[in-house]
Design a protein around this motif. Structure first.
Motif, mmCIF file in Angstrom:
data_model
loop_
_atom_site.group_PDB
_atom_site.id
_atom_site.type_symbol
_atom_site.label_atom_id
_atom_site.label_comp_id
_atom_site.label_asym_id
_atom_site.label_seq_id
_atom_site.Cartn_x
_atom_site.Cartn_y
_atom_site.Cartn_z
ATOM 1 N N TYR A 35 0.846 -1.187 0.000
ATOM 2 C CA TYR A 35 0.000 0.000 0.000
ATOM 3 C C TYR A 35 0.883 1.239 0.000
ATOM 4 O O TYR A 35 2.015 1.221 0.469
ATOM 5 C CB TYR A 35 -0.860 0.051 1.266
ATOM 6 N N LEU A 43 -4.939 4.751 2.785
ATOM 7 C CA LEU A 43 -4.125 3.669 2.235
ATOM 8 C C LEU A 43 -4.692 3.229 0.894
ATOM 9 O O LEU A 43 -5.886 2.950 0.786
ATOM 10 C CB LEU A 43 -4.147 2.473 3.196
ATOM 11 N N LEU A 45 -4.131 0.464 -2.314
ATOM 12 C CA LEU A 45 -3.466 -0.774 -2.672
ATOM 13 C C LEU A 45 -2.748 -0.626 -4.013
ATOM 14 O O LEU A 45 -3.328 -0.189 -5.004
ATOM 15 C CB LEU A 45 -4.488 -1.908 -2.749
ATOM 16 N N LYS A 57 -2.869 -6.691 -9.669
ATOM 17 C CA LYS A 57 -2.816 -5.245 -9.516
ATOM 18 C C LYS A 57 -3.860 -4.766 -8.532
ATOM 19 O O LYS A 57 -4.927 -5.351 -8.396
ATOM 20 C CB LYS A 57 -3.058 -4.573 -10.870
ATOM 21 N N GLY A 58 -3.533 -3.646 -7.891
ATOM 22 C CA GLY A 58 -4.482 -2.974 -7.028
ATOM 23 C C GLY A 58 -4.983 -1.705 -7.678
ATOM 24 O O GLY A 58 -4.993 -1.557 -8.901
ATOM 25 N N GLU A 59 -5.354 -0.769 -6.832
ATOM 26 C CA GLU A 59 -5.995 0.473 -7.271
ATOM 27 C C GLU A 59 -5.046 1.429 -7.987
ATOM 28 O O GLU A 59 -5.441 2.143 -8.906
ATOM 29 C CB GLU A 59 -6.567 1.154 -6.028
#
Lengths: 113, 112
Positions: A35, A43, A45, A57-59
């Protein structure tokens, strides 16, 4: 405290240089997360891993890559650091993913100048 | 798009009172929700997890409620103490349940 260590704890780097942050765990947890935390955004991601060589993958994954070649290590790489990547980076681990509590590392403060 | 909102950036209360923090979400249907505490310069620390069918959960002086109709969770600290001063974050799982999203947090200050 859960056995999770981030290195380095602080880093200053120049724009355009590659940077690698390391997260090491001794808990044998399956899930590992990266994060970033910025004022006003909380936070967010970046990437996560659900097993060795399994990542997603995150955001906010653009500009970042990750690798997990061993259960205990999760590396975050900024291929070419930019000033917008100045942030505090947290690694987290979890045994059953989001079904469980996550344990966070102490954080890495990265400054890109 | 999915959003998580925590009621205010900062909340100041007197010692001994009950602190109530709010977490609202939109375009989510989480099966559960978590609350974390974060002190300055440190990583978040897990406090409580509540499932959608639990409605309320308690741990010592902490109480969490989860209203899936209102899309809201309330976090209460009773008999608050200056040591409770910290930032409190709510977190919800997204899509395939491997992606945990956090609210921006509420900074609680308990004054003696």
């Amino acid at each position: 405290d859960a056995g999770i260590t981030q290195s380095p704890r602080h880093k200053v780097t120049e724009t355009g240089t590659p940077v690698t942050l390391r997260c090491h765990q001794t808990e044998n947890h399956r899930y590992m997360y990266w994060y970033r935390q910025d004022p006003g955004h909380g936070l967010r991601l970046i990437h996560y891993s659900y097993g060795v060589k399994d990542t997603d993958k995150g955001e906010v994954s653009d500009g970042y890559s990750v690798s997990r070649s061993k259960t205990e290590d999760f590396l975050l790489t900024l291929e070419s650091a930019t000033s917008s990547q100045t942030s505090v980076y947290f690694c987290a681990i979890s045994d059953r993913g989001v079904l469980d509590e996550a344990f966070f590392g102490q954080g890495t403060r990265l400054t890109v100048v | 798009s999915q959003k998580i909102e925590q009621n205010s950036e900062a909340l100041n209360i007197q010692e001994g009172k009950t602190a109530t923090l709010t977490c609202n979400y939109t375009n989510y249907s989480p099966a559960y929700l978590q609350w974390y505490r974060q002190d300055p310069g440190r990583g978040p620390v897990f406090l409580l997890l509540i499932r959608e069918n639990e409605k309320e959960k308690r741990k010592e002086r902490l109480k969490v409620t989860f209203d899936t109709t209102l899309k809201q969770s309330l976090f209460h600290i009773t008999a608050s103490q200056p040591a409770d001063s910290a930032t409190y974050l709510c977190a919800l799982p997204l899509r395939n349940n491997n992606d945990m999203r956090f609210g921006a947090g509420t900074r609680l200050t308990v004054k003696p």
